[in-house]
Motif scaffolding. Sequence first.
Motif, PDB file in Angstrom:
ATOM      1  N   TRP A  57       0.842  -1.188   0.000  1.00 44.97           N
ATOM      2  CA  TRP A  57       0.000   0.000   0.000  1.00 44.97           C
ATOM      3  C   TRP A  57       0.879   1.241   0.000  1.00 44.97           C
ATOM      4  O   TRP A  57       2.004   1.221   0.500  1.00 44.97           O
ATOM      5  N   GLU A  61      -2.631   5.581   1.272  1.00 46.21           N
ATOM      6  CA  GLU A  61      -3.646   4.539   1.486  1.00 46.21           C
ATOM      7  C   GLU A  61      -3.627   4.046   2.933  1.00 46.21           C
ATOM      8  O   GLU A  61      -4.682   3.825   3.537  1.00 46.21           O
ATOM      9  N   LYS A  64      -5.200   6.679   5.148  1.00 48.02           N
ATOM     10  CA  LYS A  64      -6.653   6.691   4.988  1.00 48.02           C
ATOM     11  C   LYS A  64      -7.275   5.556   5.808  1.00 48.02           C
ATOM     12  O   LYS A  64      -8.264   5.761   6.521  1.00 48.02           O
ATOM     13  N   ARG A  65      -6.687   4.368   5.721  1.00 46.09           N
ATOM     14  CA  ARG A  65      -7.205   3.231   6.487  1.00 46.09           C
ATOM     15  C   ARG A  65      -7.056   3.479   7.988  1.00 46.09           C
ATOM     16  O   ARG A  65      -7.952   3.169   8.775  1.00 46.09           O
TER      17      ARG A  65
END
Length: 89
Positions: A57, A61, A64-65
Motif C-alpha cells: 500500500w 492509502e 486513509k485506512r
Amino acid sequence: MPGKKHGPGIKNPDAYEEIRKGGASKEKAARISNAMASEGSSKVGRRGGKAEPYEEWTVDELRKRAGELDIDGRSSMRKGELIDALRNH
C-alpha cells in the motif's frame, strides 16, 4: 482459560489466537474467527485474501485506512509505523 487475550465475544478462541499470531489486528482476528464459527472455516477461507499486504500500500492509502480506524498520530507516522499501528490496533 489462562493467558486469554480476547474478550467474551470471541466465538472461536483457538482461531482468534492463531490469526493474531499471524499479525492480524484484534478487530480483524475477531471478525474472521467469529465468521468461522458461524459459517465454517472453508467458506470463510474461500472468500478471503483479496486485499494486498500493507507493505504494498502507499503511505496515503495506509493513512486513509488508519483514519477509518481512528488511529491517533497517523499523520506523522512513517510507513512502517502505520503498518504496525494497523496490525496492532
